[in-house]
Design an enzyme around this catalytic site. Structure first.
Site, PDB file in Angstrom:
ATOM      1  CD  GLN A 241      -2.495  -1.340   2.671  1.00 57.57           C
ATOM      2  OE1 GLN A 241      -1.820  -1.607   3.656  1.00 57.57           O
ATOM      3  NE2 GLN A 241      -3.806  -1.158   2.743  1.00 57.57           N
TER       4      GLN A 241
ATOM      5  CG  HIS B 218      -2.567   2.825  -2.068  1.00 60.98           C
ATOM      6  ND1 HIS B 218      -2.576   2.917  -0.701  1.00 60.98           N
ATOM      7  CD2 HIS B 218      -3.669   2.097  -2.406  1.00 60.98           C
ATOM      8  CE1 HIS B 218      -3.638   2.270  -0.218  1.00 60.98           C
ATOM      9  NE2 HIS B 218      -4.309   1.763  -1.239  1.00 60.98           N
TER      10      HIS B 218
ATOM     11  CB  ALA C 196       7.971  -5.792  10.921  1.00 61.40           C
TER      12      ALA C 196
END
Length: 259
Positions: free
Chosen positions: A95, A113, A234
């Site tokens: 995204q 996007h 992450a």
């Protein structure tokens, strides 16, 4: 497979697909968009400029915002999370508009996007497109591209998807194909609740994939949407995955340089 109670991929996972959101790039200084500390809340005038029906009057704001974001991303470079995904050789559905997956070396990237590193013509029927050199300023020329399309003369704009605009069909179709073929579908740094991205994890699950969310602050209700939710950074989890799958002990000598 678990490590200390945390899910980790194993040899059985041969088709890992990642869906990434702004959380994976936050370390660069780009920040996230939603929530009380997100861009939309802190800079409401920026959100107002993101509506397609305000074009072409909103072009100066678009160049200032997206050109600035592209400049920050290019200046910082990929994060350890981006680099671990690239080393895993996994395709990415993103995204994000910052180009950091490609900079890390990922070869298959579906940009849902668009890209702040590319300019296009405001005229939808025109095919002009060009890479840009992100800078500072409210004009296309400040970012290394002409303000008027060389083909048709219409204004140029950053190639990002605004509110009320359709996602690029080719990127959406690629994302759907990737989700359907995954045996492990991993969302990183995204709420996973905004459509059409929100349908990708369920689509992968319906084709037999294990679904995982990695987010340092998982959204409320996410544990009902994914098989596993890892509420950790992450940038630590993904390099660990990569080392385990590649059977590399300890830490990579490159890790200190990838922050």
């Amino acid at each position: 497979m678990t490590a200390g109670g945390r899910f980790t991929p194993g040899a059985a996972h041969r088709e890992i697909v990642f869906l990434t959101g702004s959380g994976i790039s936050a370390r660069t200084g780009l920040g996230t968009f939603r929530g009380p500390d997100g861009l939309w809340a802190l800079e409401p005038e920026t959100e107002e400029a993101m509506h397609a029906d305000l074009l072409p009057g909103s072009l100066p704001q678009l160049w200032r915002v997206w050109g600035g974001m592209a400049r920050i991303a290019r200046g910082h470079g990929p994060t350890p999370g981006h680099r671990a995904i690239a080393r895993l050789g996994a395709p990415v559905i993103t995204q994000n508009i910052d180009g950091l997956h490609q900079a890390a070396g990922s070869e298959v990237v579906a940009e849902l996007h668009g890209s702040a590193l590319r300019a296009v013509c405001l005229e939808l029927r025109c095919t002009w497109s060009a890479p840009l050199s992100p800078g500072e300023g409210a004009r296309a020329e400040d970012h290394g591209v002409p303000g008027a399309c060389p083909l048709c003369g219409a204004p140029t704009r950053p190639d990002v998807v605004l509110f009320d605009e359709q996602l690029p069909q080719h990127a959406l179709e690629l994302a759907m194909r990737l989700a359907q073929r995954a045996d492990l579908f991993v969302a990183v740094g995204t709420s996973g609740v905004v459509f059409p991205s929100a349908q990708l994890a369920p689509l992968a699950a319906s084709h037999g994939a294990t679904t995982v969310l990695i987010d340092i602050a998982p959204p409320v209700g996410s544990r009902t949407l994914f098989d596993h939710v890892i509420a950790e950074d992450a940038h630590e989890v993904l390099p660990d995955w990569e080392r385990r799958l590649h059977r590399v002990g300890g830490t990579s000598f490159l890790d200190p340089f990838l922050a």
